[in-house]
Every structure is written in structure tokens, then in C-alpha cells.
Write a protein that holds these residues in place. Structure first.
Motif, short mmCIF file in Angstrom:
data_model
loop_
_atom_site.label_atom_id
_atom_site.label_comp_id
_atom_site.label_asym_id
_atom_site.label_seq_id
_atom_site.Cartn_x
_atom_site.Cartn_y
_atom_site.Cartn_z
N VAL A 189 42.44 45.52 25.02
CA VAL A 189 42.19 46.48 26.09
C VAL A 189 40.72 46.41 26.48
O VAL A 189 39.85 46.66 25.64
CB VAL A 189 42.53 47.92 25.61
N ARG A 190 40.46 46.07 27.73
CA ARG A 190 39.09 45.80 28.17
C ARG A 190 38.39 47.01 28.79
O ARG A 190 37.20 46.95 29.08
CB ARG A 190 39.09 44.67 29.22
N SER A 191 39.07 48.09 29.00
CA SER A 191 38.40 49.22 29.67
C SER A 191 37.16 49.67 28.90
O SER A 191 37.05 49.48 27.69
CB SER A 191 39.37 50.40 29.77
N GLY A 198 41.68 44.47 31.78
CA GLY A 198 41.61 45.88 32.05
C GLY A 198 40.26 46.48 32.32
O GLY A 198 40.15 47.70 32.44
N GLU A 199 39.21 45.69 32.47
CA GLU A 199 37.91 46.34 32.68
C GLU A 199 37.87 47.09 34.01
O GLU A 199 37.08 48.00 34.19
CB GLU A 199 36.76 45.36 32.57
N ILE A 200 38.76 46.74 34.95
CA ILE A 200 38.80 47.54 36.18
C ILE A 200 40.05 48.43 36.23
O ILE A 200 40.37 49.01 37.26
CB ILE A 200 38.66 46.68 37.46
N HIS A 214 36.02 33.91 26.77
CA HIS A 214 35.76 33.46 28.14
C HIS A 214 36.35 34.45 29.13
O HIS A 214 37.41 35.03 28.88
CB HIS A 214 36.35 32.07 28.38
N ASP A 215 35.62 34.63 30.24
CA ASP A 215 36.02 35.59 31.27
C ASP A 215 36.41 34.83 32.54
O ASP A 215 35.57 34.21 33.19
CB ASP A 215 34.84 36.53 31.57
N CYS A 216 37.69 34.83 32.88
CA CYS A 216 38.16 34.16 34.10
C CYS A 216 37.86 35.02 35.34
O CYS A 216 38.01 34.56 36.47
CB CYS A 216 39.66 33.89 34.02
N HIS A 217 37.55 36.25 35.09
CA HIS A 217 37.10 37.19 36.13
C HIS A 217 38.08 37.33 37.28
O HIS A 217 37.69 37.28 38.45
CB HIS A 217 35.71 36.78 36.63
N HIS A 218 39.37 37.46 36.95
CA HIS A 218 40.43 37.82 37.91
C HIS A 218 40.77 36.70 38.90
O HIS A 218 41.41 36.96 39.91
CB HIS A 218 40.02 39.05 38.74
N MET A 265 41.01 34.93 26.48
CA MET A 265 40.65 34.65 27.86
C MET A 265 40.83 35.97 28.60
O MET A 265 41.83 36.67 28.45
CB MET A 265 41.49 33.52 28.47
N GLU A 266 39.80 36.34 29.33
CA GLU A 266 39.72 37.68 29.90
C GLU A 266 40.01 37.66 31.39
O GLU A 266 39.59 36.77 32.11
CB GLU A 266 38.31 38.22 29.66
N ASP A 267 40.72 38.71 31.83
CA ASP A 267 41.00 38.89 33.26
C ASP A 267 41.43 37.55 33.88
O ASP A 267 40.88 37.11 34.90
CB ASP A 267 39.76 39.46 33.95
N CYS A 268 42.40 36.91 33.28
CA CYS A 268 42.80 35.57 33.74
C CYS A 268 43.44 35.60 35.12
O CYS A 268 43.36 34.64 35.88
CB CYS A 268 43.74 34.93 32.72
MG MG Z 1 34.90 40.79 32.49
#
Ligand code: MG
Ligand code: CS2
Length: 415
Positions: A295-297, A274-276, A221-225, A247-250
């Protein structure tokens, strides 16, 4: 044996992409991706600025050229700079592989696994449509699925298809959301967000998904920051019973990495971030304090294969794995680079795969494959992607900035 020509393309087959092509005096060509969603022209202009500096350089000296573009820039880092450096870097690895007749992963230490566990993007405006979306990915062999859900009373939520005429990530009509065809305007569309609604809704969604599908499939799941550190800590605890893969970018810890300390001390739900983040040095605190698990980059946004390999080697000493970013705004060139690096590193975790549209794949001819839930970069020399320049020219750039988010009271919030 030198770089003779550097071409920069901005094309929009289905969505905008920035492509770099480097040609050597021997006529060998390499491709790089500098697609920066909503800021493509900035990345393209940066590439045009540095292009003359590459002419005459020995294309084999990848590390030296990387250092020249990074340290030599003086104004270092940032998404535009690192996307441009990445495009040059990947193009040079592509050339090196072609000259030696081997796939790039072979130059990175060879294959460390047979294939790359892959996740797709399921979403739904309600449970029945979410279950249909999950089923469509399971039917295609996915073993891991990202789950995103609409929120009651919130008109549009990240990751949930907003345009009926779109395509799903795996090529079926009706469920795509990547903010391109449906959202092409010079001025960002605005969306609203409410953390309480989100935190009151999502745990129930995961409970329903686990009740229906059991524990066999990996759920992400992506919380998207969008959560504060303490909200992310609470959210992570609330979803622990549903055993998420991550859980991503929480919380927006890209700037203040210490924010994740609050989350880490309260929950065992694995953290991907880390995608950004676009530089390995921006991960140092996160890795040293073990504040993340994945690591999401993407190679495209983080200085290319050369830089990302260093980052992943450091992460490997803390058993932190890869979860490279793979949406449609990473071009097929960038996706191929992700896959070659992912196949070679010892600490691969999972690969995001949002299938590009048919229109995109007419311009970019790929050789990576998806079989039984796993991606593989293929064994063509280089990164294995060809770019149809003539066809690309038929798809001119169209402004498509990402949406801007506001809270219910109008406060600007992370999108
Ligand atoms: Mg994302
Ligand atoms: C998302 C992305 O794939 C993801 O995890 O965070 O789709 C992100 O929204 C886009 O890459 C933004 O350009």
C-alpha cells in the motif's frame, strides 16, 4: 478541554508545504500536514473552511471529529478533502500523545519492530552516474534503493535529477529531482515519454545493477503510472530475473482497479500502488482480489492515522504490507506520522525516505532518526515535530505545479 485555535500555514522552505496547527484551551498544540504537491492552496483553503467547525470540539474525540469531517462534508473524498482531514487527524493524535506524555505509536498498540526498513532514491543519466548514486546510498547504510534511469532520446524522465544545482535525497549536491526549485512556474513544464524506449532500456539497467551489486540489496522501481496493463504485465515479466522488491504504480489502476488483474495474472514481480489513492475504500477491490502487495498511500494524503490504520488492518488479513509514500512533498510532519503508524502496524513493509532539504529542516524540527538503513519516529510525546512559524513566514508560497507528460505524438499521458 476543547479546541480553541486552528492555524493554517503555507510555507516554502525549499519547496511548498501546508501545515495545520491546532491549539487547545489548555495550550497544547498539535501539527498536521496537508501538503498536496502543486495544489497546496486548494488544501489550505479547505482547511480554512473547516477550521471554524473545529472550535469548541473536544480534542480527545478523534474518531468523532474524523467522521464529522468526512460524512459531514457531504461532498466526500478526493485529494483535497482527504489531505485536509488528514491534517486535522494527525494534529489531534499529536495533541493526544503530548497530553498523555507518550509517542503516538504507543497509542496505536506500541512498537511492533525495532525500526523501519527504508529505501532511498538512486538515479542516473547513465550507468556510471547511477552506480555513483547507488553507492552514495549504500555508504549511508541504506539496505534498499529505488532505481530510476534516464532514457535515450527522452530529455527528462521521472525520478532522474534534472537540475545540476539540486541536492540529492541524502544531502549531496547534484542529483535531486523533486520538481521544486528547478521547476517553479505557474504553468507546468511539459515532458515527453515513450513506453517502447522505456521497456527497451530498464531491464538492461536492472541487469547491470544486479551484475554489479549482486542480490543482497533490495531494488525498487517506480513506473509512475505510465504503462498500459499489458505493457505493465510484460514489463513485470521482463524484470522478474532481477528480483525487485516491487514495481510501483505500474499502470494507472487508481481509477479502474481491474486493470491490475491483467498484470497480476502474468507476473510475480511484487506490485506497489496507491500513492495517489486517498481513501481506504478505493483499495477494497485491490486488497480483496490481492492485486497489490504494498500500500503506497501516505498518511498525509489518505485521511490521516485514523483512516490509514483501518486500511492497513484490512490489508493485514491478506498479508498486504505498507510501503508508505515518503517524498519531500510529504512534509516532515507527514513523514513523522508515517513512521509512528509504520512502527505500530503488524504488516509494515518498507518506508520511502527522500531526505528533506536543509532549508526545510530549519523550519521543521524533527525527532525521527535514520540509523543503519532503518528509520525510527523517536520517543518524544506526540509525533515529535516542531514547526518554526516565524522562520516559516520568511518562505512565501511559490506556484510549482507538477509537470505534464505527453507521448512523442503529443498525446497527453500520465506524468
Ligand atoms: Mg511513486
Ligand atoms: C513518487 C513521488 O516518491 C514517489 O514514489 O511517485 O515522488 C511523486 O512523483 C511525487 O510525490 C509527486 O508529488
Amino acid at each position: 478541554m476543547a479546541i480553541e485555535k486552528v492555524d493554517v500555514f503555507v510555507t516554502s522552505p525549499g519547496r511548498n508545504f501546508v501545515v495545520l496547527k491546532i491549539t487547545t484551551t489548555d495550550g497544547v498544540t498539535g501539527l498536521g500536514d496537508a501538503t498536496l504537491n502543486g495544489r497546496e492552496l486548494a488544501a489550505a483553503e479547505y482547511l480554512k473552511t473547516i477550521a471554524p467547525m473545529l472550535i469548541g470540539k473536544n480534542e480527545d474525540n478523534i474518531e468523532d471529529i474524523w467522521q464529522y469531517l468526512y460524512k459531514g462534508a457531504y461532498w466526500k473524498r478526493g485529494p483535497v478533502t482527504m489531505a485536509a482531514i488528514s491534517a486535522v487527524d494527525v494534529a489531534l493524535w499529536d495533541i493526544k500523545g503530548k497530553k498523555l506524555g507518550v509517542p503516538v505509536y504507543d497509542l496505536l498498540g506500541g512498537a511492533s519492530r525495532t525500526g523501519l526498513l527504508t529505501y532511498g532514491h538512486a538515479s542516473g543519466v547513465d550507468l556510471p552516474s547511477l552506480f555513483d548514486s547507488i553507492d552514495s546510498y549504500l555508504d549511508k547504510g541504506f539496505k534498499a534503493v529505488r532505481v530510476q534511469s534516464a532514457l535515450p532520446g527522452i530529455p527528462s524522465t521521472y525520478g532522474v535529477a534534472g537540475s545540476a544545482n539540486a541536492q540529492t535525497g541524502n544531502g549531496e549536491k547534484g542529483m535531486r529531482y523533486d520538481y521544486e526549485p528547478a521547476r517553479r512556474t505557474e504553468v507546468p513544464v511539459e515532458e515527453v515519454w515513450d513506453a517502447r524506449t522505456y521497456m527497451n532500456t530498464l531491464p538492461g539497467v536492472f541487469e547491470a545493477v544486479r551484475n554489479k551489486y549482486g542480490n543482497g540489496i533490495a531494488l525498487l522501481h517506480d513506473c509512475h503510472h505510465r504503462l498500459s496493463p499489458i505493457q505493465a504485465a510484460r514489463f513485470g515479466k521482463m524484470i522478474e530475473p532481477y528480483d525487485l522488491f516491487w514495481m510501483e504504480d505500474c499502470t494507472p489502476a487508481e481509477e479502474n482497479q481491474e486493470m491490475l488483474r491483467v498484470v497480476r495474472e502474468h507476473t510475480t514481480t511484487p506490485i506497489a500502488i496507491g500513492e495517489i489513492i486517498n481513501s481506504a475504500t478505493d483499495y477494497l477491490t485491490l486488497i480483496k482480489e490481492q492485486l497489490l502487495d504494498y500500500v503506497r498511500s501516505a498518511v498525509t494524503h489518505t485521511g490521516g492515522i485514523t483512516h490509514m490504520k483501518k486500511l492497513m488492518d484490512y490489508a493485514s488479513f491478506y498479508d498486504i504490507k505498507s510501503g508508505f509514500h515518503g517524498p519531500t512533498d510529504v512534509s516532515p510532519v507527514g513523514m513523522a506520522a508515517n513512521l509512528h503508524l509504520g512502527l505500530a502496524i503488524p504488516n509494515f513493509g518498507i518506508q520511502e525516505y527522500m531526505r528533506h532539504s536543509d532549508e526545510t529542516l530549519e523550519v521543521f524540527h524533527t525527532s525521527y532518526t535514520f540509523t543503519d538503513g532503518m528509520l525510527h519516529p523517536g520517543n518524544k510525546p506526540g509525533i515529535g515535530v516542531e514547526f518554526d512559524e516565524k522562520l516559516a513566514a520568511k518562505f512565501p508560497y511559490q506556484p510549482a505545479p507538477l509537470p505534464v507528460d505527453r507521448l512523442l505524438d503529443g498525446t497527453v499521458h500520465e506524468w
